[in-house]
Design a protein around this motif. Structure first.
Motif, short mmCIF file in Angstrom:
data_model
loop_
_atom_site.label_atom_id
_atom_site.label_comp_id
_atom_site.label_asym_id
_atom_site.label_seq_id
_atom_site.Cartn_x
_atom_site.Cartn_y
_atom_site.Cartn_z
N GLY A 1 4.32 10.28 -6.91
CA GLY A 1 5.51 10.64 -7.66
C GLY A 1 5.20 10.92 -9.13
O GLY A 1 5.83 11.77 -9.77
N ARG A 2 4.22 10.21 -9.67
CA ARG A 2 3.86 10.36 -11.08
C ARG A 2 3.14 11.67 -11.38
O ARG A 2 3.11 12.12 -12.52
N VAL A 3 2.50 12.26 -10.38
CA VAL A 3 1.70 13.46 -10.63
C VAL A 3 2.32 14.71 -10.00
O VAL A 3 1.68 15.74 -9.87
N SER A 4 3.58 14.62 -9.62
CA SER A 4 4.29 15.77 -9.07
C SER A 4 5.29 16.28 -10.09
O SER A 4 5.91 15.50 -10.82
N GLY A 5 5.45 17.63 -10.14
CA GLY A 5 6.44 18.21 -11.03
C GLY A 5 5.86 18.75 -12.32
O GLY A 5 6.54 18.82 -13.34
N ARG A 6 4.57 19.14 -12.29
CA ARG A 6 3.90 19.64 -13.50
C ARG A 6 4.58 20.90 -14.05
O ARG A 6 4.92 21.81 -13.30
N LYS A 7 4.73 20.94 -15.35
CA LYS A 7 5.19 22.13 -16.06
C LYS A 7 4.02 22.69 -16.88
O LYS A 7 3.04 21.99 -17.13
N THR A 8 4.12 23.94 -17.30
CA THR A 8 3.07 24.57 -18.09
C THR A 8 2.70 23.71 -19.30
O THR A 8 3.57 23.23 -20.02
N GLY A 9 1.39 23.50 -19.49
CA GLY A 9 0.91 22.74 -20.64
C GLY A 9 0.75 21.26 -20.38
O GLY A 9 0.16 20.55 -21.20
N LEU B 1 11.92 2.37 -5.46
CA LEU B 1 11.20 3.64 -5.35
C LEU B 1 12.15 4.79 -4.99
O LEU B 1 13.30 4.55 -4.60
N THR B 2 11.66 6.00 -5.11
CA THR B 2 12.43 7.17 -4.71
C THR B 2 11.49 8.21 -4.11
O THR B 2 10.31 8.29 -4.50
N LEU B 3 12.00 8.99 -3.18
CA LEU B 3 11.26 10.13 -2.64
C LEU B 3 11.80 11.44 -3.20
O LEU B 3 11.39 12.52 -2.75
N ARG C 1 4.08 20.60 -7.48
CA ARG C 1 4.94 19.91 -6.50
C ARG C 1 4.08 19.28 -5.42
O ARG C 1 3.18 19.91 -4.87
N LEU C 2 4.34 18.02 -5.14
CA LEU C 2 3.73 17.32 -4.01
C LEU C 2 4.81 17.02 -2.97
O LEU C 2 5.98 16.82 -3.32
N ALA C 3 4.42 16.99 -1.72
CA ALA C 3 5.33 16.57 -0.65
C ALA C 3 4.63 15.53 0.20
O ALA C 3 3.47 15.72 0.60
N LEU C 4 5.30 14.41 0.43
CA LEU C 4 4.80 13.37 1.33
C LEU C 4 5.58 13.42 2.63
O LEU C 4 6.82 13.35 2.61
N ILE C 5 4.86 13.56 3.72
CA ILE C 5 5.49 13.47 5.05
C ILE C 5 5.12 12.12 5.62
O ILE C 5 3.97 11.89 6.02
N THR D 1 0.83 -1.21 0.00
CA THR D 1 0.00 0.00 0.00
C THR D 1 0.86 1.25 0.00
O THR D 1 0.62 2.19 -0.77
N LEU D 2 1.88 1.29 0.86
CA LEU D 2 2.75 2.45 0.92
C LEU D 2 3.50 2.64 -0.40
O LEU D 2 3.61 3.77 -0.91
N ALA D 3 3.97 1.55 -0.98
CA ALA D 3 4.68 1.63 -2.26
C ALA D 3 3.78 2.20 -3.34
O ALA D 3 4.20 3.04 -4.15
N GLU D 4 2.53 1.75 -3.37
CA GLU D 4 1.58 2.24 -4.37
C GLU D 4 1.35 3.74 -4.21
O GLU D 4 1.30 4.48 -5.21
N MET D 5 1.24 4.20 -2.97
CA MET D 5 1.00 5.61 -2.73
C MET D 5 2.20 6.46 -3.16
O MET D 5 2.05 7.48 -3.83
N ILE D 6 3.40 6.02 -2.81
CA ILE D 6 4.60 6.77 -3.20
C ILE D 6 4.71 6.83 -4.72
O ILE D 6 5.00 7.89 -5.29
N GLN D 7 4.46 5.71 -5.36
CA GLN D 7 4.57 5.65 -6.82
C GLN D 7 3.53 6.55 -7.50
O GLN D 7 3.84 7.30 -8.43
N ARG D 8 2.30 6.49 -7.01
CA ARG D 8 1.22 7.30 -7.58
C ARG D 8 1.53 8.79 -7.48
O ARG D 8 1.44 9.53 -8.46
#
Length: 256
Positions: free
Chosen positions: A178-186, A228-230, A194-198, A169-176
């Motif tokens: 991570g995929r939606v963080s770092g948006r650029k214009t367009g 995985l990576t944070l 930017r997302l931050a997980l504590i 469960t934790l791995a799935e959350m980190i992966q998810r």
């Protein structure tokens, strides 16, 4: 909108806040059992403690405190959306809009397996609403995740106990996230700049804040060699990354 008064920031301040959140939940269990745990889960009190820390991180990046506000509404296509922390160029008395830096804060403290899809969908919907109205708005989000959640069964007897979140469960959350963080214009309007997980173990005193995958693997919260990576999900560079993205999009008086 609430005005913002900075406090002393830094890693020690974050652990302090996490310890106070632990005290909120533990105290609720001891006082009112499972009903108290439910009430605290639904309460805004714990996450409001994190609003202060996020504001402190912004001010630490040399942003005037008079530009930072708490609990400010931003108009979207589907009505006003209240954001937990906003930063408005030239001051919080100015109207919100595309040049606002908007940050939300949420927590996942119990029932995480059952509610993980709702948490994820809720954050994505928030990003969608804001970016649909303001394609260039810079949006961040902080999510506190209890790697050991409060045990509802034990709370029935006003006993404080915790259940370990499954590594999958934790791995799935980190992966998810991570995929939606770092948006650029367009890019996808459902993503966040930017997302931050504590990731915190509230069963320890003081609360343990996990900042690396290696430490999570060592303590059994993730399987060994999870891959995985944070990186890009940490809280330490959260404000700096958001402000940097804002400055790449906006100029002149509209620039932070």
């Amino acid at each position: 909108m609430s005005t913002f008064t900075p406090t002393t920031g830094g890693p020690a301040a974050l652990v302090n806040i996490l310890n106070r959140i632990k005290a909120d939940f533990d105290g609720a269990v001891l006082t009112a059992g499972a009903a108290g745990l439910t009430s605290m889960t639904r309460s805004a009190k714990p996450v409001k403690r994190m609003h202060q820390h996020v504001g402190d991180l912004v001010v630490a990046e040399r942003i005037p405190q008079s530009w930072v506000g708490l609990e400010q509404s931003i108009a979207t296509r589907f009505g006003d959306k209240r954001q937990d922390v906003v930063v408005i160029p030239r001051g919080r008395t100015k109207p919100t809009g595309e040049t606002t830096l908007s940050i939300g804060v949420k927590s996942a403290m119990r029932g995480i397996q059952k509610n993980k899809d709702n948490h994820f969908s809720g954050i994505r919907a928030e990003m969608f609403n804001l970016h649909e109205t303001f394609p260039n708005i810079v949006c961040g989000h902080v999510l506190i995740i209890a790697v050991k959640e409060w045990d509802t069964a034990a709370a029935q007897g006003r006993e404080i106990a915790y259940k370990r979140l499954s590594p999958n469960t934790l791995a799935e959350m980190i992966q998810r996230y991570g995929r939606v963080s770092g948006r650029k214009t367009g890019e996808s309007i459902g993503d966040a700049e930017r997302l931050a997980l504590i990731l915190a173990d509230f069963s320890t005193t003081p609360v343990t804040h996990y900042k690396t995958v290696a430490d999570l693997e060592r303590d059994g919260f993730l399987h060994a060699d999870s891959g995985l990576t944070l990186t890009g999900l940490d809280i330490d560079t959260f404000a700096a990354d958001l402000i940097g993205e804002h400055r790449s999009r906006h100029t002149g008086a509209n620039r932070l």
